[in-house]
Design an enzyme around this catalytic site. Structure first.
Site, PDB file in Angstrom:
ATOM      1  N   SER A  12       0.778  -1.418  -0.252  1.00 32.06           N
ATOM      2  CA  SER A  12      -0.280   0.162  -0.380  1.00 32.06           C
ATOM      3  C   SER A  12       0.461   1.255  -0.226  1.00 32.06           C
ATOM      4  CB  SER A  12      -0.745   0.085   1.131  1.00 32.06           C
ATOM      5  OG  SER A  12      -1.549   0.990   1.249  1.00 32.06           O
ATOM      6  N   TYR A  49      -1.839  -1.791  10.938  1.00 31.19           N
ATOM      7  CA  TYR A  49      -1.840  -1.175   9.571  1.00 31.19           C
ATOM      8  C   TYR A  49      -0.743  -1.218   8.344  1.00 31.19           C
ATOM      9  CZ  TYR A  49      -3.602  -1.462   5.080  1.00 31.19           C
ATOM     10  OH  TYR A  49      -3.794  -2.035   3.175  1.00 31.19           O
TER      11      TYR A  49
HETATM   12  N1  NAP Z   1      -8.944  -0.507  -0.392  1.00 29.74           N
HETATM   13  C1  NAP Z   1      -7.790   0.055  -0.328  1.00 29.74           C
HETATM   14  O1  NAP Z   1      -8.017   0.797  -0.620  1.00 29.74           O
HETATM   15  C2  NAP Z   1      -6.193  -0.415  -0.029  1.00 29.74           C
HETATM   16  C3  NAP Z   1      -5.182  -0.115  -0.615  1.00 29.74           C
HETATM   17  C4  NAP Z   1      -3.937  -0.073  -0.314  1.00 29.74           C
HETATM   18  C5  NAP Z   1      -4.016  -1.591  -0.211  1.00 29.74           C
HETATM   19  N2  NAP Z   1      -5.342  -2.021  -0.111  1.00 29.74           N
HETATM   20  C6  NAP Z   1      -4.701  -3.787   0.530  1.00 29.74           C
HETATM   21  O2  NAP Z   1      -5.803  -4.371  -0.537  1.00 29.74           O
HETATM   22  C7  NAP Z   1      -5.678  -5.871  -0.357  1.00 29.74           C
HETATM   23  C8  NAP Z   1      -6.779  -6.371  -0.539  1.00 29.74           C
HETATM   24  O3  NAP Z   1      -7.609  -5.706   0.562  1.00 29.74           O
HETATM   25  P1  NAP Z   1      -9.245  -4.897  -0.664  1.00 29.74           P
HETATM   26  O4  NAP Z   1      -9.470  -3.373  -0.268  1.00 29.74           O
HETATM   27  O5  NAP Z   1      -9.857  -5.768  -1.974  1.00 29.74           O
HETATM   28  O6  NAP Z   1     -10.482  -4.874   0.619  1.00 29.74           O
HETATM   29  P2  NAP Z   1     -11.365  -6.347   0.443  1.00 29.74           P
HETATM   30  O7  NAP Z   1     -12.822  -5.980  -0.229  1.00 29.74           O
HETATM   31  O8  NAP Z   1     -11.565  -6.654   2.501  1.00 29.74           O
HETATM   32  O9  NAP Z   1     -10.331  -7.723   0.432  1.00 29.74           O
HETATM   33  C9  NAP Z   1      -9.643  -8.478   1.699  1.00 29.74           C
HETATM   34  C10 NAP Z   1      -9.846  -9.949   1.299  1.00 29.74           C
HETATM   35  O10 NAP Z   1      -9.115 -10.396   3.009  1.00 29.74           O
HETATM   36  C11 NAP Z   1      -9.879 -10.989   3.274  1.00 29.74           C
HETATM   37  N3  NAP Z   1      -8.990 -12.140   4.466  1.00 29.74           N
HETATM   38  C12 NAP Z   1      -9.719 -10.956   5.693  1.00 29.74           C
HETATM   39  N4  NAP Z   1      -8.937 -11.827   6.441  1.00 29.74           N
HETATM   40  C13 NAP Z   1      -8.433 -12.876   5.760  1.00 29.74           C
HETATM   41  C14 NAP Z   1      -7.603 -13.493   6.572  1.00 29.74           C
HETATM   42  N5  NAP Z   1      -7.439 -14.118   7.869  1.00 29.74           N
HETATM   43  N6  NAP Z   1      -7.460 -15.358   5.976  1.00 29.74           N
HETATM   44  C15 NAP Z   1      -7.969 -15.075   4.782  1.00 29.74           C
HETATM   45  N7  NAP Z   1      -8.269 -14.273   3.934  1.00 29.74           N
HETATM   46  C16 NAP Z   1      -9.037 -13.139   4.771  1.00 29.74           C
HETATM   47  C17 NAP Z   1     -11.697 -10.506   3.407  1.00 29.74           C
HETATM   48  O11 NAP Z   1     -12.277 -11.309   3.735  1.00 29.74           O
HETATM   49  P3  NAP Z   1     -14.425 -10.778   4.374  1.00 29.74           P
HETATM   50  O12 NAP Z   1     -14.652  -9.816   3.246  1.00 29.74           O
HETATM   51  O13 NAP Z   1     -14.420 -12.447   4.022  1.00 29.74           O
HETATM   52  O14 NAP Z   1     -13.458 -10.165   5.531  1.00 29.74           O
HETATM   53  C18 NAP Z   1     -10.900  -9.848   2.203  1.00 29.74           C
HETATM   54  O15 NAP Z   1     -11.996 -10.816   1.187  1.00 29.74           O
HETATM   55  C19 NAP Z   1      -4.971  -6.189   1.154  1.00 29.74           C
HETATM   56  O16 NAP Z   1      -3.721  -6.619   1.617  1.00 29.74           O
HETATM   57  C20 NAP Z   1      -5.151  -4.459   1.525  1.00 29.74           C
HETATM   58  O17 NAP Z   1      -4.390  -4.155   2.920  1.00 29.74           O
HETATM   59  C21 NAP Z   1      -6.175  -2.352   0.185  1.00 29.74           C
END
Ligand code: NAP
Length: 317
Positions: free
Chosen positions: A164, A176
């Site tokens: 990120s 985080y």
């Molecule tokens: N959105 C942003 O602005 C942003 C920015 C920078 C980086 N990121 C990174 O992008 C990645 C994806 O996040 P996202 O934004 O797409 O959010 P998201 O929609 O919440 O996706 C995260 C996924 O990880 C799953 N998860 C949570 N805990 C877990 C565990 N213990 N084992 C396996 N899976 C698990 C969640 O499952 P559930 O849905 O069932 O909880 C969800 O499917 C993350 O690493 C996040 O840090 C996001």
């Protein structure tokens, strides 16, 4: 002199553009394992690669998430349930992947699963609050990678780690940002280790996107709980105004979030399918134009920019 400089820079970008357009062959025979496919980037990437004809092995945290994904994809895509904080779950998923990929090995591993909460001033949190986030976002990435690495090495494939811009700028308290700095460090050393085996490691650095990672209603509740659990000394020192301002700052992020998740998944796809993938991908205009350039500024300037409109504690003595 200026003209030759412009020509040189133009040539550099032309060569880079040409190199980056080369795609690896036989994509339909290549297996990609993605964690956290229930929602967000992981979910979209799984569908995107499936449409390209790749063999997607999608890991979801819940069976319900897995079923919903299967309903929207071709029969080629297969799912498994995986909790990246659980060693037995990782071992079972690894065995499942091994049975699917056989002698071909695993072409792509995408470490995408992640959580963000709790986000709060560090002093309001407990060690356990940090551990919970680090277990998913950092130790989860490390354990899944170590477990699947022999299969990736066999295919001379790719590891794509989702960090990120918060792995370059620590904009908030809690686990985080720490976890994402850790992902950057782990990926850098992994890239150098794996260079000799022909395995490439890419880091994705998205800006802010609207996904399930920061559910604002749950966030407000979590922050209130942190506040309620904080000691009376912390409450007196920070004051209710700080809490209100802090909450407003975080919830205003909602308006800054991009809805176009493909800006991120296109980077992931490039890292998996290009002959010459980049080492780092900054995804989103906020990342490219603001956060990444800001991360190169001197620390005192970064501190001044971040604290400019930040909430201030009531008592500082
Ligand atoms: N959105 C942003 O602005 C942003 C920015 C920078 C980086 N990121 C990174 O992008 C990645 C994806 O996040 P996202 O934004 O797409 O959010 P998201 O929609 O919440 O996706 C995260 C996924 O990880 C799953 N998860 C949570 N805990 C877990 C565990 N213990 N084992 C396996 N899976 C698990 C969640 O499952 P559930 O849905 O069932 O909880 C969800 O499917 C993350 O690493 C996040 O840090 C996001």
């Amino acid at each position: 002199m200026w003209l030759s400089l412009v020509v040189l820079v133009g040539l550099y970008y032309l060569v880079r553009w040409y190199r980056e357009r080369q795609v690896v062959s036989h994509l339909q025979d290549k297996y990609v394992f993605i964690t956290g496919c229930d929602s967000g980037f992981g979910n979209l990437l799984a569908r995107q690669l499936d449409m390209q004809g790749m063999r997607v092995l999608a890991a979801c945290l819940t069976e319900e998430g897995a079923k919903q994904l299967r309903d929207r994809t071709s029969a080629r895509l297969e799912t498994v349930t995986l909790d990246v904080t659980n060693t037995e779950s990782i071992a079972a998923a690894t065995q499942w992947v091994k049975e699917h990929v056989g002698e071909r090995g695993l072409w792509g591993l995408v470490n995408n699963a992640g959580i963000a909460l709790p986000v709060a001033p560090n002093e309001w949190l407990t060690k356990q609050d940090f551990v919970r986030v680090l277990e998913v976002n950092l130790l989860g990435v490390i354990e899944v990678t170590l477990s699947l690495l022999p299969l990736v090495r066999k295919a001379r494939g790719r590891v794509v780690n989702v960090a990120s811009i918060l792995g370059r700028l620590s904009l908030s308290g809690g686990g985080y940002c720490i976890s994402k700095y850790g992902v950057e460090a782990f990926s850098d050393s992994l890239r150098r280790d794996l260079f000799y085996f022909g395995v490439k490691v890419a880091i994705i650095e998205p800006g802010f996107f609207r996904t399930n990672i920061l559910p604002l209603e749950r966030y407000s509740q979590t922050l209130k709980n942190q506040w309620n659990q904080a000691s009376s000394e912390v409450k007196e020192t920070y004051g209710e105004k700080f809490l209100a301002h802090y909450m407003k700052t975080i919830t205003s992020l909602e308006n800054m979030c991009s809805e176009d998740l493909s800006l991120v998944t296109n980077c992931m796809e490039h890292a998996l399918t290009a002959c010459y993938p980049r080492t780092r991908y900054s995804a989103g205009w906020d990342a490219k134009l603001f956060y990444i350039p800001m991360s190169y500024l001197p620390t005192f300037l970064v501190d001044a920019i971040i604290s400019w409109n930040a909430p201030k504690p009531e008592k500082t003595l």
